[in-house]
Enzyme design. Structure first.
Site, PDB file in Angstrom:
ATOM      1  N   TYR A   1       0.759  -0.973  -0.047  1.00  0.00           N
ATOM      2  CA  TYR A   1       0.102   0.164  -0.050  1.00  0.00           C
ATOM      3  C   TYR A   1       0.828   1.364  -0.225  1.00  0.00           C
ATOM      4  CZ  TYR A   1      -4.392  -2.165   1.155  1.00  0.00           C
ATOM      5  OH  TYR A   1      -5.648  -3.065   1.104  1.00  0.00           O
TER       6      TYR A   1
ATOM      7  N   ASP B   1      -6.159  -7.304   4.129  1.00  0.00           N
ATOM      8  CA  ASP B   1      -7.347  -7.097   3.480  1.00  0.00           C
ATOM      9  C   ASP B   1      -8.001  -7.881   2.881  1.00  0.00           C
ATOM     10  OD1 ASP B   1      -8.890  -4.939   2.355  1.00  0.00           O
ATOM     11  OD2 ASP B   1      -7.842  -5.397   0.542  1.00  0.00           O
TER      12      ASP B   1
ATOM     13  N   ASP C   1     -12.004 -10.192   4.474  1.00  0.00           N
ATOM     14  CA  ASP C   1     -13.350  -9.942   3.566  1.00  0.00           C
ATOM     15  C   ASP C   1     -13.805 -11.496   3.351  1.00  0.00           C
ATOM     16  OD1 ASP C   1     -13.351  -7.076   3.102  1.00  0.00           O
ATOM     17  OD2 ASP C   1     -13.989  -7.518   0.947  1.00  0.00           O
TER      18      ASP C   1
ATOM     19  N   LYS D   1       4.266 -15.254   2.864  1.00  0.00           N
ATOM     20  CA  LYS D   1       4.300 -16.207   1.457  1.00  0.00           C
ATOM     21  C   LYS D   1       5.955 -16.274   1.614  1.00  0.00           C
ATOM     22  CE  LYS D   1       3.129 -17.740  -2.446  1.00  0.00           C
ATOM     23  NZ  LYS D   1       2.448 -18.962  -2.563  1.00  0.00           N
TER      24      LYS D   1
ATOM     25  N   ASP E   1      -1.748 -18.434   0.722  1.00  0.00           N
ATOM     26  CA  ASP E   1      -2.781 -19.320  -0.086  1.00  0.00           C
ATOM     27  C   ASP E   1      -3.286 -20.409   0.548  1.00  0.00           C
ATOM     28  OD1 ASP E   1      -0.140 -20.524  -0.014  1.00  0.00           O
ATOM     29  OD2 ASP E   1       0.004 -20.923  -2.029  1.00  0.00           O
TER      30      ASP E   1
HETATM   31  C1  IPM Z   1     -10.403  -1.830   3.786  1.00  0.00           C
HETATM   32  C2  IPM Z   1     -10.408  -1.269   2.511  1.00  0.00           C
HETATM   33  C3  IPM Z   1      -9.317  -0.377   2.333  1.00  0.00           C
HETATM   34  C4  IPM Z   1      -8.017  -1.228   2.403  1.00  0.00           C
HETATM   35  C5  IPM Z   1      -9.343   0.434   1.075  1.00  0.00           C
HETATM   36  C6  IPM Z   1     -10.533   1.231   0.643  1.00  0.00           C
HETATM   37  C7  IPM Z   1      -8.195   1.448   1.079  1.00  0.00           C
HETATM   38  O1  IPM Z   1     -10.492  -2.253   1.488  1.00  0.00           O
HETATM   39  O2  IPM Z   1     -10.186  -0.965   4.813  1.00  0.00           O
HETATM   40  O3  IPM Z   1     -10.469  -3.042   3.941  1.00  0.00           O
HETATM   41  O4  IPM Z   1      -7.543  -1.688   1.331  1.00  0.00           O
HETATM   42  O5  IPM Z   1      -7.469  -1.118   3.461  1.00  0.00           O
HETATM   43 MN    MN Z   2     -10.847  -4.311   2.368  1.00  0.00          MN
END
Ligand code: IPM
Ligand code: MN
Ligand code: NAD
Length: 363
Positions: free
Chosen positions: A141, A245, A249, A189, A221
């Protein structure tokens, strides 16, 4: 106690979910006799449109002058053609950098009532409770150089970490493991990337300070598969920025919806609190958003910035009770909805608020 909270609601469903989180926090504060003050500033797409920048100086100043910052979400399809440093997301990344929190705590908890909402079998997710500790200020990032060279048609980003950056977030994860079941899994990794070899070596060094915590390492992975197959095997999970990240999710599938996940970022000047989900342009403005991730993020403010453990637990219990009573937002009511009551964002917020009030009055 007194607490000054800045709300940066942002874009899409951000304002819809933070409104509910703030209402619940106000209720918890009022019932407990605490003095919380709230201010609001722009960030993300709304700030690009009104102020010409995704992170106005005034927003940043107010954030640094607050005890905690609650962010909704940033981003929108209308900004998709902008370069990364001009986009709404750049506002959030700039805020994270300025506030300095490097340890992003993302608990993923499988509420029993939501098991039917997950595509995973109930017996697989029952009892799953993972605390991800995502490094938030390093890696791909922020690493330099970064560039899209339109002449040579080449683009690059840099995954970079220093030993100190890894060690400080590892220490946070080990300490949290001590408060839970003394188990830590570090994700990397290291079979391919030098930066992951540094990561693993540093985590192993820090492990010597925590001989009571059982540490294991997993490649990212394989980890993405393990958390779906056997989520109960994991407790505290430490990751670098991008891996965390993605894995969080993915972990939302265990909880039944991305709308359920809260987060707290600690270790810097001012803690930053955000639900894990984004601005959800596909459902924004329709009252369909699940505010529970944002409301649970409010509980994390109480726990980590206010030291109000009882009130924080009341919010978490309130969410559980509301789910037990059969209330759902549409994302939590996939499949058979018999016996369930499907609510709008504001109706769900009101249910939690009333329940939290009752819990605290009777506490
Ligand atoms: C999160 C989001 C952010 C990230 C983006 C919007 C910058 O996906 O907070 O999970 O990648 O950290
Ligand atoms: Mn995210
Ligand atoms: P998203 O998290 O916004 O949405 C993914 C899916 O989950 C969508 O179908 C959405 O409707 C659903 N969803 C998300 N939150 C929900 C909630 N509370 N209730 C019900 N359903 C919910 O991810 P995306 O679509 O990939 O990204 C949209 C925008 O959000 C992008 O601009 C992205 O950069 C941004 N984003 C911002 C943040 C943040 O501000 N912290 C986090 C992630 C993504």
């Amino acid at each position: 106690m007194k607490l000054k909270i800045l709300v940066v609601a942002g874009d899409g469903i951000g304002p819809e979910v933070t409104r509910e989180a703030v209402a619940v926090l106000k209720e918890a504060a009022a019932t407990g006799g605490h003095e919380f003050t709230f201010s609001e500033r722009r960030i993300g797409g709304v700030a690009i449109v009104k102020d010409g920048t995704p992170l106005p100086a005034d927003t940043l100043g107010e954030a640094l002058a607050s005890d905690a910052v609650l962010l909704g979400a940033v981003g929108g399809n209308e900004f998709n053609s902008l370069p990364p440093d001009k986009r709404p997301e750049a506002g959030l990344l700039g805020l994270r950098t300025a506030l300095g929190g490097f340890a992003n705590l993302r608990p993923a908890f499988a509420f029993k009532e939501l098991a039917v909402n997950s595509p995973l079998r109930p017996e697989v997710i029952d009892g799953a409770d993972i605390l991800f500790v995502r490094e938030l200020l390093g890696g791909l990032y922020f690493g330099k150089p970064r560039e899209w060279n339109r002449t040579t048609n080449e683009a690059l980003n840099t995954m970079r970490y220093t030993r100190d950056e890894v060690a400080r977030v590892a220490r946070v994860a080990f300490k949290l493991a001590r408060q839970r079941s003394n188990k830590l899994t570090s994700v990397d990794k290291a079979n391919v990337l030098e930066v992951s070899q540094l990561w693993r070596a540093t985590v192993n060094e820090v492990a010597a300070e925590f001989p009571d915590v059982a540490l294991d390492h997993q490649y990212v992975d394989a980890m993405s598969m393990h958390i779906m197959n056997q989520p109960r095997n994991y407790d505290v999970v430490l990751t670098e920025n991008l891996f965390g990240d993605i894995l969080t999710d993915e972990a939302s599938v265990i909880t039944g919806s991305l709308g359920m996940l809260p987060s707290a970022t600690i270790g810097g000047k001012v803690n930053l609190y955000e639900p894990v989900h984004g601005s959800a342009p596909d459902i924004a403005g329709k009252g369909l958003a699940n505010p529970l991730g944002a409301i649970l993020t409010g509980a994390l403010i109480l726990r980590h910035s206010a030291g109000l453990a009882v009130e924080a637990a009341a919010i978490e219990k309130g969410v559980r009770k509301v789910l037990e009573s059969g209330f759902r937002t549409p994302d939590l009511a996939r499949g058979n909805t018999e016996g369930l009551t499907v609510l709008s964002t504001t109706e769900m917020g009101a249910q939690v608020r009333d329940t939290v009030k009752t819990l605290l009055v009777n506490a």
